[in-house]
Design a protein around this motif. Structure first.
Motif: not given
Lengths: 285, 767
Positions: A47-52, A245-246, A249, B202, B208, B257-258, B262-263, B278, B598
């Motif tokens: 479940d990742n919203l972002l990617t590089e 926060m959970n 995605w 975050n 945080f 947060y996202d 993700s990272k 989480s 994003g």
């Protein structure tokens, strides 16, 4: 009748075609890129919203999220519920807007100006502030957990624009058409129904699309009104994948893509009629 | 006499609202309630998907034990479940039987009188089985039974990435955290862009930031719930976080947060600070070799960072009684019982509130739970008084201004204190009011309302009833009846829905309704309007909203009409192009807006990468700089709005007879002349309604601003009027103020529209 297409085609040179296509290509790229990102999220595992990475199709792509929507969640039920609600809203919207718009275009009654303006006025109050009293009202009307409450609210949000838009379009259709029909013995309503309405089909298409869209993706009111998971419409179903926060995605994005399919299908279907209205324009001028 | 009379009037006021409601009931009594032979108990909760799965199993078990009961669960997000519960229980005496949530709901729910004290339902022995931290007491009553201690932040690290740089244990001090972070921050391909960060979290959100503030000896409030934010600890903690980013370079420049999630989840960051909710996700991630550690000690002070710990548990609806109440208590006991807690703990590594469960070997020996319990012991309980919300709202802009560079840490500390004091006062406003002034203004408001209603009824009569009976001058009675009957259904629909909410807000805007006065608000006159108009921020955000609206609508119309003109000709592939162009309208905006957010990320967002590749532009910090963030919201909204205008224009173009163009081109008119003399004027009647409404909608469009700027960030500087009123008022329960604010928006829009319509003669163009 000369086909307009042929007439215009003579004027469009190859260079012009090239320029038109270049412009349209850029517009299309701009319009679909963010949506391609949504598709990427939906076919990516984890479940990742972002990617590089900028690539649209990830190496480890999977349709798992789409499968999960239907196996782990009552997604099919939600689609059906949404169709039920939205179709009703669309019908109500088109029916009421086409009649009200007609009257506002053709009759000069004392409340006409005021009516038109107050339609606009209803859109001016910040919607977030109307939620609480709307909830209180629906609750005392015992309309919580019914589609009726939802349908009434959706219709009334879509109607002001629809009425205005219908009225604007009727205004471009000359009076002489109905007069001719009346002389031939048609009643007031028949003249409207048989002559004017078919001519206004582009506006009907816009009205239908607009009422559809305003109901199809709405979730704030729906979340207040519907308490049972089995009664959810698609957008609140979708919202249940989102958590502070959970968020899931992958499911969220896959669901969003599925939500858009009926909208696209409807649009494809309706565009036929978007072009249908121009045959009798020649009477004017 | 005078003193008695007005309060009577106020009663009348409330009664007339009720009357309006009941009137509508009789008009629209078509509702059906879901009838059931079983007793259905309702439970609302904000549990994320993994906990939801456990809850579902527990409820299924309970239902099989109690065949006469069915439990219906409804999930909503944290803030939404709180708001929905407040509407349903505070305003209609309905709502669910049980509410699940974190302990920081308590203060506000008690102030509104919408949760029930629970001490009488539990024996002393029963309560003694719980960790006292798991039971939420407030003002001498027990309001919440916890099933979990949670929400605490801890340090998550990726053992695999640690091993790659030769580290075999988590950092043990903040100094080490920075050292380790530097080792883990790597530019793998040497292109100047960091590919792996040492630490992500975050960090722009005060929650945080709290652990670090505490590690310098600071805390949010004193024993009397007064904010304590302007001190050395705040300055030092601000500097610490800022230096990690600017001097040590171990955290990304931009990280919400996202981004952090993700990272870390994709193995692009060595460490992550995140909450108990989480961790399960990272344990499952193929890119993460999961390790958990307590936040390391601050070398300078010798104090451990103290994350806030919240009890999560059940609240009970106050309107329950008799048999149902017993059933609900029993369900609550089951859901907070030892077996239930064991399920959560063994499946999700949560910390049970019952001592007995914590001692079971399977739980006591779980390494994650052990670390988690240690972290909780170093943490501090999340304050449950309503003031906490005001303090968050004050810390956020100050802290983000410091991070953005527009304030020094010292200025930031002073600013957050000043804001917090102001917001706490706002939270409790409306309690001390001058009764004489109230009485007089109540009479005035009442008279004003009466006149308004009579005027509206008169207008209605003249506009609709009269033409129905007597006809319109110059038109046959039959004709005018036809006209009125054609309009009536739509009008009834629209006004049936709008009238009550509108008057409700009108009345509330003259009242002192707020957190402490939800149940006994009074009409206090115009003072809420005074507050709105004397706030300089109102004018600031007004100007911004005007810019937002004008830029958006102008670009929507220009691009929409342009595309429609290009498409309004025979063109191979036209159908497909048209559908692709409509897509931004068809895909739900709540996901595309987040995708745009994003895409605006400074390092990895597509926007910067494209700008850099094709135009050689240096990376722009879209989301940190207030002006850029505002531009980013505009770009997103332009993208969203073009298809709608395009469709309207396409429809409008169909109403233009082609013969006009033929005639014009025979007369030798150029394409531009044709566009100006034929297309534009004939498109106008169809476009003007869309433009007028487009202006109104854009002015009041809260969604895009909210999603792209993440609720007005940075530092509450990206707001337009509607998002500002939402943040300022709903977060602090200022119902009266919010209603007055909304009416100011309403009046401005109404005045504008009158002018705009007169100018464009929008309603009459074609004749």
């Amino acid at each position: 009748m000369v086909k307009i297409g042929q007439f215009l085609m003579k004027k469009t040179s190859k260079l012009q075609y090239f320029m038109i296509y270049t412009a349209l290509f850029m517009a299309v790229a701009w319009s679909i890129y963010p949506i391609l990102r949504v598709i990427t999220i939906s076919i990516r595992p984890g479940d990742n919203l972002l990617t590089e990475s900028l690539s649209i199709i990830p190496d480890d792509w999977t349709f798992d999220n789409y499968r999960k929507l239907f196996t782990d969640h009552p997604f099919g039920t939600w689609i059906w519920n949404s169709i039920l609600v939205t179709a009703t809203v669309m019908l109500t919207g088109v029916t009421l807007a086409s009649t009200a718009g007609y009257a506002l275009s053709r009759f000069r009654f004392p409340g006409r100006e005021a009516s038109l303006f107050s339609l606009l006025v209803t859109q001016m109050f910040p919607a977030t502030m109307l939620l609480l009293p709307l909830f209180i009202m629906l609750s005392s009307l015992h309309l919580i957990n019914t589609y009726l409450g939802l349908i009434v609210i959706y219709s009334s949000t879509a109607l002001p624009f629809c009425v205005w838009s219908m009225k604007g379009y009727y205004d471009t259709i000359p009076y002489s058409l109905e007069e001719a029909a009346r002389i031939d013995g048609a009643s007031r309503f028949m003249a409207f129904y048989k002559i004017i309405l078919p001519l206004a089909s582009p506006a009907l298409v816009i009205t239908a699309l607009f009422s559809f869209m305003s109901a199809w993706t709405e979730y704030i009111v729906a979340a207040q009104v519907l308490w049972y998971k089995e009664m959810f419409t698609l957008p609140i179903g979708l919202k249940s994948f989102q958590a502070n926060m959970n968020t899931e995605w992958g499911l969220y994005a896959a669901g969003a893509m599925i939500v858009s399919i009926p909208a696209i299908a409807l649009f494809l279907f309706l565009t036929k009629y978007l072009i249908g209205g121009l045959t009798l324009g020649s009477v004017k001028g | 006499m005078i003193e008695y009379f007005p309060s009577h009037l106020i009663q009348n006021f409330k009664r007339s609202l009720t009357f309006l409601r009941q009137f509508l009931v009789s008009v629209l009594l078509l509702g059906t309630l879901l009838g059931a032979e079983k007793t259905t108990l309702h439970l609302w909760h904000p549990m994320p998907a993994p906990s939801r799965a456990v809850l579902n199993d527990l409820v299924a078990e309970y239902e099989s034990l109690h065949p006469d009961i069915s439990v219906h669960m409804l999930y909503k997000e944290n803030e939404e479940v709180r708001m929905a519960y407040m509407s349903a229980t505070g305003f209609t005496e309905g709502g669910p039987d049980l509410l699940y949530g974190p302990s920081d709901f308590t203060g506000a729910l008690v102030e509104m009188n919408i949760i029930k004290p629970l001490e009488s339902f539990f024996s002393e022995d029963e309560l003694a089985a719980f960790d006292p931290k798991g039971l939420t007491w407030y003002q001498g009553h027990l309001y919440q039974i916890g099933d979990e201690l949670g929400n605490h932040l801890a340090l998550v690290y990726n053992k695999r990435l640690f091993a790659e740089v030769g580290l075999d244990r988590p950092p043990e001090s903040l100094q080490e955290l920075i050292e380790f972070g530097k080792k883990l921050t790597i530019d793998k391909d040497g292109d100047g862009v960091i590919d792996q960060y040492g630490l992500v979290w975050n960090f722009t959100e005060p929650f945080f930031f709290m652990p670090f503030y505490a590690s310098y000896g600071g805390w949010v409030m004193d024993e009397d719930q007064n904010p304590t934010l302007n001190n050395e600890a705040a300055v030092k903690a601000f500097k610490f976080v800022r230096d990690m980013r600017d001097i040590h370079g171990i955290i990304p420049k931009e990280c919400d947060y996202d981004v952090a999630d993700s990272k870390f989840n994709t193995g692009a960051a060595g460490m992550l600070i995140n909450g108990a909710w989480s961790w399960a996700k990272y344990m499952d991630s193929p890119h993460v070799d999961f390790g958990l550690a307590v936040l390391p000690v601050n070398d300078e002070t010798g104090l451990f960072p103290a994350p806030m710990v919240a009890t999560k548990g059940y609240y009970m609806n106050p309107y329950l009684s008799g048999e149902r109440e017993k059933q609900v208590v029993e369900l609550m006991k089951f859901l907070t019982g030892a077996d239930a807690q064991f399920q959560y703990a063994s499946r999700l590594a949560t910390i049970p509130t019952r001592f007995e469960v914590r001692e079971r070997p399977q739980i006591a020996e779980d390494p994650v739970i052990m670390t988690s319990i240690e972290q909780v012991s170093r943490g501090r309980a999340m304050p449950i008084s309503p003031q906490m919300r005001a303090i968050w709202d004050a810390m956020r802009p100050a802290y983000q201004n410091v991070l953005g560079g527009s304030m020094t840490p010292e200025e930031g500390a002073a600013y957050q204190q000043e804001l917090a004091v102001q917001k706490v006062a706002e939270l409790y406003e409306g309690q001390d009011i001058d009764q004489d002034a109230v009485n007089i203004s109540a009479i005035l408001v009442y008279l004003g309302g009466l006149i308004l209603v009579i005027w509206a009824l008169y207008k209605l009569f003249v506009a609709f009833i009269l033409p129905l009976v007597r006809g319109i001058p110059g038109v046959q009675v039959q004709e005018s009846r036809f006209g009125v009957l054609m309009v009536a259904p739509a009008a009834l629909f629209i006004f049936g829905v709008v009238v009550y909410p509108f008057f409700y807000n009108l009345v509330i805007s003259f009242s002192n309704m707020g957190l402490t006065t939800v149940n006994d608000w009074q009409i206090i006159g115009l003072s809420q309007y005074g507050k709105v108009l004397t706030d300089s921020q109102f004018y600031h955000f007004f100007l911004r909203t005007v810019i937002w609206t004008v830029v958006n609508v102008v670009l929507h119309v220009i691009f929409g009409v342009m595309l429609a003109l290009l498409l309004n000709r025979p063109l191979p592939g036209k159908g497909i192009i048209r559908v692709l162009l409509i897509l931004p309208w068809a895909v739900p905006s709540y996901i595309t807006a987040l995708t745009w957010r994003g895409m605006f990320n400074i390092d990895y967002g597509a926007v910067n990468i494209i700008l850099n590749k094709f135009f050689g532009i240096e990376p722009i910090s879209w989301l940190i700089d207030p002006t850029n963030a505002f531009i980013a919201t505009i770009i997103t909204n332009v993208w969203l709005g073009i298809p709608f205008m395009m469709i309207i224009a396409l429809g409008g173009l169909q109403s233009i007879p082609q013969e006009l163009y033929e005639a014009a081109s025979i007369d030798g008119a150029t394409a531009w002349q044709q566009f100006k003399k034929i297309t534009l004027p004939l498109l106008k009647p169809v476009m003007i309604p869309a433009i007028t409404l487009g202006i109104v909608w854009t002015f009041n469009n809260i969604n895009v601003v909210w999603l792209v700027s993440n609720g007005g960030q940075p530092g509450d500087q990206t707001h337009i009027l509607v998002s500002f009123v939402y943040r300022a008022a709903f977060n602090l329960y200022r119902y009266g103020y919010a209603a007055a604010f909304s009416f100011m928006i309403f009046i401005m829009l109404a005045l504008f529209s009158v002018k705009f319509m007169q100018k464009n003669k929008a309603t009459e163009t074609a004749y």
